[in-house]
Design a protein around this motif. Structure first.
Motif, PDB file in Angstrom:
ATOM      1  N   GLY A 196       0.744  -1.083  -0.145  1.00 56.84           N
ATOM      2  CA  GLY A 196      -0.021   0.169  -0.085  1.00 56.84           C
ATOM      3  C   GLY A 196       0.581   1.292   0.152  1.00 56.84           C
TER       4      GLY A 196
ATOM      5  N   TYR B 131      -0.216   3.661  -2.699  1.00 51.48           N
ATOM      6  CA  TYR B 131      -1.251   4.546  -2.277  1.00 51.48           C
ATOM      7  C   TYR B 131      -1.046   5.671  -1.334  1.00 51.48           C
ATOM      8  CZ  TYR B 131      -3.900   0.933  -5.020  1.00 51.48           C
ATOM      9  OH  TYR B 131      -4.384   0.081  -5.980  1.00 51.48           O
TER      10      TYR B 131
ATOM     11  N   LEU C  65       0.391   8.415  -3.234  1.00 51.41           N
ATOM     12  CA  LEU C  65      -0.457   9.140  -3.906  1.00 51.41           C
ATOM     13  C   LEU C  65      -1.258   9.935  -3.038  1.00 51.41           C
ATOM     14  CD1 LEU C  65      -1.754   8.580  -6.682  1.00 51.41           C
ATOM     15  CD2 LEU C  65      -3.632   7.560  -5.655  1.00 51.41           C
ATOM     16  N   ALA C  66      -1.557   9.569  -1.871  1.00 51.44           N
ATOM     17  CA  ALA C  66      -2.226  10.377  -0.649  1.00 51.44           C
ATOM     18  C   ALA C  66      -1.229  11.599  -0.246  1.00 51.44           C
ATOM     19  CB  ALA C  66      -2.470   9.613   0.580  1.00 51.44           C
TER      20      ALA C  66
ATOM     21  N   ASP D  23      -2.642   0.604  15.102  1.00 55.55           N
ATOM     22  CA  ASP D  23      -3.285   0.657  13.705  1.00 55.55           C
ATOM     23  C   ASP D  23      -3.828   1.975  13.476  1.00 55.55           C
ATOM     24  OD1 ASP D  23      -2.806  -2.221  13.975  1.00 55.55           O
ATOM     25  OD2 ASP D  23      -4.324  -2.299  15.496  1.00 55.55           O
ATOM     26  N   LEU D  24      -4.341   2.639  14.481  1.00 49.06           N
ATOM     27  CA  LEU D  24      -5.106   3.868  14.243  1.00 49.06           C
ATOM     28  C   LEU D  24      -4.186   5.085  14.001  1.00 49.06           C
ATOM     29  CD1 LEU D  24      -7.931   4.084  16.998  1.00 49.06           C
ATOM     30  CD2 LEU D  24      -7.679   2.940  14.655  1.00 49.06           C
TER      31      LEU D  24
ATOM     32  N   LEU E 133      -1.452   4.621  11.945  1.00 47.05           N
ATOM     33  CA  LEU E 133      -1.165   3.985  10.904  1.00 47.05           C
ATOM     34  C   LEU E 133      -2.161   4.422   9.642  1.00 47.05           C
ATOM     35  CD1 LEU E 133       0.551   0.477  11.132  1.00 47.05           C
ATOM     36  CD2 LEU E 133       1.626   2.745  10.638  1.00 47.05           C
ATOM     37  N   ALA E 134      -3.385   4.616  10.282  1.00 46.01           N
ATOM     38  CA  ALA E 134      -4.426   5.136   9.517  1.00 46.01           C
ATOM     39  C   ALA E 134      -4.585   6.496   9.325  1.00 46.01           C
ATOM     40  CB  ALA E 134      -5.973   4.581   9.827  1.00 46.01           C
TER      41      ALA E 134
ATOM     42  N   TYR F 235      -4.129   8.496   5.600  1.00 48.49           N
ATOM     43  CA  TYR F 235      -5.581   8.021   4.903  1.00 48.49           C
ATOM     44  C   TYR F 235      -6.856   8.970   5.358  1.00 48.49           C
ATOM     45  CZ  TYR F 235      -2.983   3.901   3.969  1.00 48.49           C
ATOM     46  OH  TYR F 235      -2.029   3.117   3.621  1.00 48.49           O
ATOM     47  N   LEU F 236      -6.753   9.075   6.570  1.00 49.50           N
ATOM     48  CA  LEU F 236      -7.923  10.075   7.304  1.00 49.50           C
ATOM     49  C   LEU F 236      -7.503  11.509   6.782  1.00 49.50           C
ATOM     50  CD1 LEU F 236     -10.486   9.788   8.713  1.00 49.50           C
ATOM     51  CD2 LEU F 236      -8.929  10.265  10.851  1.00 49.50           C
TER      52      LEU F 236
ATOM     53  N   THR G  81      -5.910  12.579   4.444  1.00 52.65           N
ATOM     54  CA  THR G  81      -5.973  12.972   2.989  1.00 52.65           C
ATOM     55  C   THR G  81      -7.578  13.141   2.769  1.00 52.65           C
ATOM     56  OG1 THR G  81      -3.895  11.632   2.478  1.00 52.65           O
ATOM     57  CG2 THR G  81      -5.516  12.148   0.639  1.00 52.65           C
ATOM     58  N   VAL G  82      -8.446  12.146   3.299  1.00 55.70           N
ATOM     59  CA  VAL G  82      -9.791  12.534   2.975  1.00 55.70           C
ATOM     60  C   VAL G  82     -10.276  13.950   3.649  1.00 55.70           C
ATOM     61  CG1 VAL G  82     -12.170  11.565   3.781  1.00 55.70           C
ATOM     62  CG2 VAL G  82     -10.406   9.855   3.066  1.00 55.70           C
TER      63      VAL G  82
ATOM     64  N   LEU H  26     -19.035  13.177   0.001  1.00 54.58           N
ATOM     65  CA  LEU H  26     -18.070  13.842   0.036  1.00 54.58           C
ATOM     66  C   LEU H  26     -17.591  14.195  -1.566  1.00 54.58           C
ATOM     67  CD1 LEU H  26     -15.313  12.060   2.180  1.00 54.58           C
ATOM     68  CD2 LEU H  26     -16.418  14.414   2.501  1.00 54.58           C
TER      69      LEU H  26
ATOM     70  N   THR I 215     -11.221   8.868  -2.529  1.00 55.49           N
ATOM     71  CA  THR I 215     -11.809   8.748  -1.607  1.00 55.49           C
ATOM     72  C   THR I 215     -12.025   7.467  -1.204  1.00 55.49           C
ATOM     73  OG1 THR I 215     -12.916  10.633  -2.015  1.00 55.49           O
ATOM     74  CG2 THR I 215     -13.464   9.927   0.053  1.00 55.49           C
TER      75      THR I 215
ATOM     76  N   ILE J 155     -10.538   4.858  -2.333  1.00 53.57           N
ATOM     77  CA  ILE J 155      -9.433   4.043  -2.100  1.00 53.57           C
ATOM     78  C   ILE J 155      -8.857   4.339  -0.630  1.00 53.57           C
ATOM     79  CG2 ILE J 155      -6.872   4.088  -2.555  1.00 53.57           C
ATOM     80  CD1 ILE J 155      -7.284   4.750  -5.407  1.00 53.57           C
ATOM     81  N   MET J 156      -8.888   5.469  -0.241  1.00 53.70           N
ATOM     82  CA  MET J 156      -8.430   5.766   1.164  1.00 53.70           C
ATOM     83  C   MET J 156      -9.426   4.872   2.263  1.00 53.70           C
ATOM     84  SD  MET J 156      -6.078   7.684   0.748  1.00 53.70           S
ATOM     85  CE  MET J 156      -5.393   7.873  -0.638  1.00 53.70           C
TER      86      MET J 156
ATOM     87  N   PHE K   1      -8.338   1.460   3.008  1.00 53.08           N
ATOM     88  CA  PHE K   1      -7.487   1.287   3.867  1.00 53.08           C
ATOM     89  C   PHE K   1      -7.869   1.742   5.487  1.00 53.08           C
ATOM     90  CE2 PHE K   1      -4.734   1.853   0.157  1.00 53.08           C
ATOM     91  CZ  PHE K   1      -3.751   1.040   0.222  1.00 53.08           C
ATOM     92  N   LEU K   2      -8.824   2.620   5.396  1.00 58.92           N
ATOM     93  CA  LEU K   2      -9.419   3.113   6.650  1.00 58.92           C
ATOM     94  C   LEU K   2     -10.251   1.792   7.292  1.00 58.92           C
ATOM     95  CD1 LEU K   2     -10.389   6.696   6.283  1.00 58.92           C
ATOM     96  CD2 LEU K   2      -9.044   5.967   7.536  1.00 58.92           C
TER      97      LEU K   2
ATOM     98  N   SER L 106      -7.944  -0.692   8.734  1.00 61.31           N
ATOM     99  CA  SER L 106      -7.392  -0.063   9.797  1.00 61.31           C
ATOM    100  C   SER L 106      -8.220  -0.487  11.000  1.00 61.31           C
ATOM    101  CB  SER L 106      -7.018   1.380   9.860  1.00 61.31           C
ATOM    102  OG  SER L 106      -5.925   1.316   8.791  1.00 61.31           O
TER     103      SER L 106
ATOM    104  N   TRP M 239      -7.986  -3.046  14.180  1.00 62.36           N
ATOM    105  CA  TRP M 239      -8.036  -2.535  15.343  1.00 62.36           C
ATOM    106  C   TRP M 239      -9.032  -3.104  16.463  1.00 62.36           C
ATOM    107  CZ3 TRP M 239     -11.580   1.350  17.456  1.00 62.36           C
ATOM    108  CH2 TRP M 239     -11.146   1.906  18.548  1.00 62.36           C
TER     109      TRP M 239
END
Lengths: 330, 375
Positions: free
Chosen positions: A245, A248, A251-252, A295-296, A298-299, A302-303, A305-306, B136, B147, B149-150, B153-154, B157, B161
């Motif tokens: 990943g 990606y 990309l983010a 884990d959070l 590492l996320a 992505y968050l 970027t959104v 969004l 979005t 794609i992200m 991954f979210l 995760s 968790w």
């Protein structure tokens, strides 16, 4: 005395984390710059992941066969450029869907690397462990030990600046290179124009397709180096799905940096830092929170970027003509 | 945009997908040959593995069930010109929804209430995970591809968790929930057949397959026989025109993504309620992405999607057989074929389209008309 030792130790811990950040961020930086080249020219590039994976495999496979890390790097770049040209054929010449083409390359890379890997080395898709000669080795800068003994500043030189392999420096240079090409050269101007208003470039007599193909080739070179870094510099051999990943995340980072080299670099360093911190916190009990929520952490890339893309913090605008195949007016 | 040469509908729907699969198989065959094995032998192993051996057809249909759900999800979004690559994450969260319902109620509710509730939860959780990127895109202008794609991954995760933390079964090492009680299990088809007195080999094929076929009918009615479906297609053809005609485009985008996500989420009922009977890590194993290939091949139509799902079900089941028969070819070969099919039918879509259109045009043009061209 005890107190002083604690501070020095904390300082060292911090520096080691920064050092790890650089190592983790290197492939992200290379891929993010690759992404800037493709996307600035108007081609959506989610195939960063696949290009990096294929070149990671190619680098390790050739390095182990020829006992030369450099041969591995060159092959990796070649493979990645070929995939870039395939993406170009789909999205420029045949005017297909760029997202689908990128996705296909990623899935193709997952399948091909393992299939060829098993056939070549019979180790479940891995390449043999690379020896020292087959890898890019850390470069110890002169006087690292002597300067390193200086208080406070010494460790910065010894731990953070010295001891990186050549590709880390190449990645940092790639940022300057990208910024220079984009803003100071004729090709860079054309590249940006082709992503914003291709018809303007066309009417000026410059080939839209050629410019976009060139952009994809440069992107392929950068992705190839990122892949070689993973398997022959950072790691010592190819492991299946070793990009995990990262393409990606790059990309983010590129989006997070608003398609600008400097912004993308900072985003890569931030994301790299988060990963470095997360791996340091693995299984560590943090006061008040309990076990660190690795884990959070590492996320978070992505968050973030959104959130950025949604325009809640600042606004990231992609190049205007991105994703649209160019059709010459008749 | 200049349109690609017009291809007769029967050729676009029937011939092109076949050519795409053939091209993918030929390229894969070349790879197999380079590896040093006989591609025809490999092909025979896959066909036997998918259809001939005892119980193999059940396995093929079980895989197909997953692909029908994820394929429908991609197709529904495609009709609104939305590219949902988030099926993987939506299915993953669907598994969370189904799992939570079963964990909470499996000791008190009878199967007839519990299972529908779990199905609704899987669809609901998937729908939410699809609707947020939809929102969004519609209201905040973020690109749905990025979005989703992200969000994949979210979702991954979140699941790591939860499954390694709060939801992990007590006294367990592996990241998964406890097993649900038997009243949360969707019955296996072979059990039903045996109860009816028919002999049938064991396989993971379960009642979800029927649910998947019902979903196909539902999607057909939705897209081609309902007002909402009309609005979805209108939005897909031209958002501007749809807006002008009084269709609330933003709302349609969000609803479409919710439906799409819900369908992807329902994939979890096959894996979680049908086979695993607990929520486990990584149960989606890429089926969400396969849905894209399925929708492309199936031309976004439920009938096409069922056929394409059968093909991919056979590929997956036959691919598993490769592991046993060859030392040098593994099931990753299927990933290669899948990537090639996506490439040929998506990215390189117009490669065969144009030549075929010219060829057919040459064959089918009435002699006196001199080509159907105007002006």
């Amino acid at each position: 005395m005890q107190e002083e030792g604690g501070v020095a130790d904390l300082w060292l811990q911090f520096l080691l984390t920064i050092d790890a950040t650089l190592r983790v961020a290197t492939p992200l930086i290379l891929c993010a710059m690759a992404g800037i080249f493709s996307e600035k020219s108007g081609i959506i590039d989610i195939s960063l992941e696949g290009k990096m994976l294929m070149s990671a495999f190619a680098a390790a496979a050739v390095a182990t066969l020829t006992s030369s890390a450099l041969a591995g790097l060159v092959t990796a770049i070649g493979v990645s450029v070929l995939l870039g040209l395939l993406h170009g054929l789909a999205s420029i010449t045949l005017r297909g869907n760029q997202v689908i083409s990128g996705l296909a390359i990623n899935i193709l890379a997952s399948g091909l690397t393992v299939t060829i890997g098993i056939a070549m080395f019979k180790q479940g898709g891995q390449t043999p462990n690379l020896s020292r000669a087959e890898r890019f080795r850390p470069i110890e800068l002169p006087f690292a030990e002597q300067i390193g003994n200086l208080p406070l500043i010494g460790p910065i030189y010894r731990e953070v600046i010295s001891g990186h392999n050549i590709l880390v420096w190449v990645a940092l240079a790639a940022v300057l290179f990208t910024a220079f090409i984009l803003t100071r050269t004729r090709f860079g101007l054309r590249l940006r124009a082709v992503g914003e208003k291709p018809e303007a470039l066309d009417s000026a007599g410059v080939s839209v397709a050629k410019t976009r193909y060139l952009a994809l080739i440069v992107a392929g070179v950068l992705c190839g180096m990122a892949g070689a870094y993973l398997s022959t510099a950072h790691g010592s051999g190819f492991v299946r799905e070793m990009t995990a990943g990262k393409g990606y995340i790059a990309l983010a980072a590129m989006i997070f940096g608003k398609w600008q080299p400097r912004g993308a670099l900072l985003a890569c360093l931030l994301f790299g830092f988060l990963e470095a911190v997360a791996s340091r916190l693995q299984g560590v009990d943090v006061p008040l929170i309990g076990e660190a929520p690795v884990d959070l952490i590492l996320a978070l890339p992505y968050l973030l970027t959104v959130i950025l893309l949604a325009g809640f913090v600042g606004k990231a605008m992609p190049p205007r003509a991105i994703g649209e195949p160019y059709v010459k007016e008749r | 945009m200049s349109a690609p040469p017009a291809l007769p509908r029967w050729a676009d729907v029937g011939l092109i997908p076949l050519i795409n699969v053939l091209a993918a198989l030929i390229v894969s065959g070349v790879v197999v040959t380079i590896i040093g094995e006989n591609p025809f032998e490999a092909m025979m192993v896959m066909i036997k593995g998918a259809f001939v051996y005892k119980g193999s057809l059940g396995y093929t249909l079980y895989y197909a069930t997953n692909f029908i759900f994820t394929g429908l999800a991609v197709a529904v979004a495609f009709h609104a010109m939305l590219f949902n690559i988030g099926g993987e994450g939506q299915a993953y969260l669907g598994g969370l929804g189904a799992g939570l319902v079963c964990l909470m109620f499996d000791s008190m509710l009878p199967a007839l209430v519990l299972i529908p509730l779990a199905i609704m939860a899987s669809a609901g959780f998937g729908a939410i995970w699809g609707a947020i990127p939809g929102y969004l895109q519609a209201k905040r202008g973020s690109h749905i591809v990025i979005t989703t794609i992200m969000f994949n991954f979210l979702a991954a995760s979140i699941m790591v968790w939860l499954l390694a933390g709060r939801l992990k079964a007590p006294g367990q090492m592996s990241p998964e929930t406890r097993s649900f009680s038997p009243n949360a299990e969707l019955p296996f088809i072979h059990d039903i057949a045996n109860a009816l007195g028919m002999e049938m080999a064991r396989s993971p094929l379960n009642l979800s397959f029927v649910v998947a076929l019902l979903a196909c009918v539902g999607v057909w009615i939705l897209i081609w026989r309902s007002r909402l479906g009309y609005a979805i297609r209108a939005t897909g053809h031209s958002a501007g025109a749809a807006q002008y005609a009084g269709i609330p485009v933003s709302t349609i985008i969000i609803i479409t993504m919710a439906i799409s996500g819900g369908l992807a989420g329902m994939m979890a009922i096959n894996e979680i309620l049908g086979v695993q009977h607990r929520t486990i890590l990584g149960f989606t194993s890429g089926y969400g992405f396969t849905g894209i290939a399925v929708a492309l091949m199936g031309r976004n139509h439920p009938v096409g999607i069922v056929l394409a799902s059968l093909l991919f079900g056979a590929l997956y089941q036959g691919g598993a057989e490769l592991d046993f028969e060859f030392s040098t070819i593994t099931r990753e070969m299927v990933l290669l074929i899948q990537g090639l099919i996506i490439l040929f039918s998506g990215g390189l879509a117009y490669m065969f389209n144009r030549p075929l259109a010219h060829f057919l045009g040459f064959l089918l043009t009435p002699r006196h008309a001199g080509g159907g061209r105007r002006g």
